[in-house]
Scaffold this active site. Sequence first.
Site, PDB file in Angstrom:
ATOM      1  CG  HIS A 157      10.329 -23.456 -31.062  1.00  0.00           C
ATOM      2  ND1 HIS A 157      10.962 -22.446 -31.739  1.00  0.00           N
ATOM      3  CD2 HIS A 157       9.016 -23.308 -31.331  1.00  0.00           C
ATOM      4  CE1 HIS A 157      10.062 -21.724 -32.386  1.00  0.00           C
ATOM      5  NE2 HIS A 157       8.867 -22.229 -32.163  1.00  0.00           N
TER       6      HIS A 157
HETATM    7  P1  TYD Z   1      12.371 -17.449 -31.936  1.00  0.00           P
HETATM    8  O1  TYD Z   1      11.427 -18.299 -31.156  1.00  0.00           O
HETATM    9  O2  TYD Z   1      13.832 -17.804 -31.853  1.00  0.00           O
HETATM   10  O3  TYD Z   1      11.927 -17.432 -33.481  1.00  0.00           O
HETATM   11  P2  TYD Z   1      11.743 -18.662 -34.508  1.00  0.00           P
HETATM   12  O4  TYD Z   1      10.501 -19.384 -34.098  1.00  0.00           O
HETATM   13  O5  TYD Z   1      11.595 -18.040 -35.843  1.00  0.00           O
HETATM   14  O6  TYD Z   1      12.968 -19.514 -34.422  1.00  0.00           O
HETATM   15  O7  TYD Z   1      12.155 -15.946 -31.511  1.00  0.00           O
HETATM   16  C1  TYD Z   1      13.146 -14.951 -31.730  1.00  0.00           C
HETATM   17  C2  TYD Z   1      13.088 -13.942 -30.600  1.00  0.00           C
HETATM   18  O8  TYD Z   1      11.875 -13.211 -30.638  1.00  0.00           O
HETATM   19  C3  TYD Z   1      13.168 -14.587 -29.214  1.00  0.00           C
HETATM   20  O9  TYD Z   1      14.019 -13.774 -28.425  1.00  0.00           O
HETATM   21  C4  TYD Z   1      11.763 -14.505 -28.699  1.00  0.00           C
HETATM   22  C5  TYD Z   1      11.205 -13.278 -29.380  1.00  0.00           C
HETATM   23  N1  TYD Z   1       9.754 -13.331 -29.631  1.00  0.00           N
HETATM   24  C6  TYD Z   1       8.910 -12.480 -28.922  1.00  0.00           C
HETATM   25  O10 TYD Z   1       9.345 -11.696 -28.054  1.00  0.00           O
HETATM   26  N2  TYD Z   1       7.582 -12.496 -29.176  1.00  0.00           N
HETATM   27  C7  TYD Z   1       7.054 -13.334 -30.107  1.00  0.00           C
HETATM   28  O11 TYD Z   1       5.809 -13.325 -30.326  1.00  0.00           O
HETATM   29  C8  TYD Z   1       7.917 -14.238 -30.817  1.00  0.00           C
HETATM   30  C9  TYD Z   1       7.382 -15.205 -31.841  1.00  0.00           C
HETATM   31  C10 TYD Z   1       9.277 -14.192 -30.556  1.00  0.00           C
END
Ligand code: TYD
Length: 133
Positions: free
Chosen positions: A49
Site C-alpha cells: 500500500h
Molecule cells: P495492514 O495495513 O494490513 O498492515 P501492514 O502495513 O503491515 O501490511 O494492517 C493490518 C490491520 O491492522 C488492518 O486491519 C488495519 C489495522 N491497523 C489499525 O487498526 N491501526 C493501525 O495503526 C494499523 C497500522 C493497522
Amino acid sequence: MNYKLINLNIFGDNRGKLAVVEGNKDIPFEIKRVYWIFDTLPDQERGKHAHRDLEQIIVAMDGACQFVLDDGIKRETVWLNRPDTGLYIGKNMWREMRHFSYGCKLMILASRHYDEKEYIRDYDEFIKIINEK
Ligand code: TYD
C-alpha cells in the site's frame, strides 16, 4: 524517491546500547502513533500500500526484512536489519515488506493517527494518483 535511511542517535557503554528518536528533531515529523509488527513468518508479505498523507520511520528492533519501495517510476529494495537505523518513508510511496526473518520485530513511528481513508491499497490506483500529480 521519497525515502531514506537514518542513523539513529545511539548511546553505548559497557552496559549495552540505547537508541533515541525525538519527533521534529531527529525525524522530520511529530510522532502521533507507534505500532509494532511481531510474530512474523518468512513466507508472508505485508504492506502493499501507499499513504496519501503519512510519514513513517521504521526500525527493525530484532531480525531483518526487505522493503520494496516504489514511487511509481522506480522500484528499489532496502534491507532493514539493525536497531540503530531507521527507514524514513514519506508520502505517496508504495511499499511492500517481504523476506522476514522468523520472528522479526518492526517498530513504526507514524506522523498521523490511523485513518484507513488515507491508504492507497490498489497499485493501479496508486499509479493513477501519482500521474495526476
Ligand atoms: P495492514 O495495513 O494490513 O498492515 P501492514 O502495513 O503491515 O501490511 O494492517 C493490518 C490491520 O491492522 C488492518 O486491519 C488495519 C489495522 N491497523 C489499525 O487498526 N491501526 C493501525 O495503526 C494499523 C497500522 C493497522
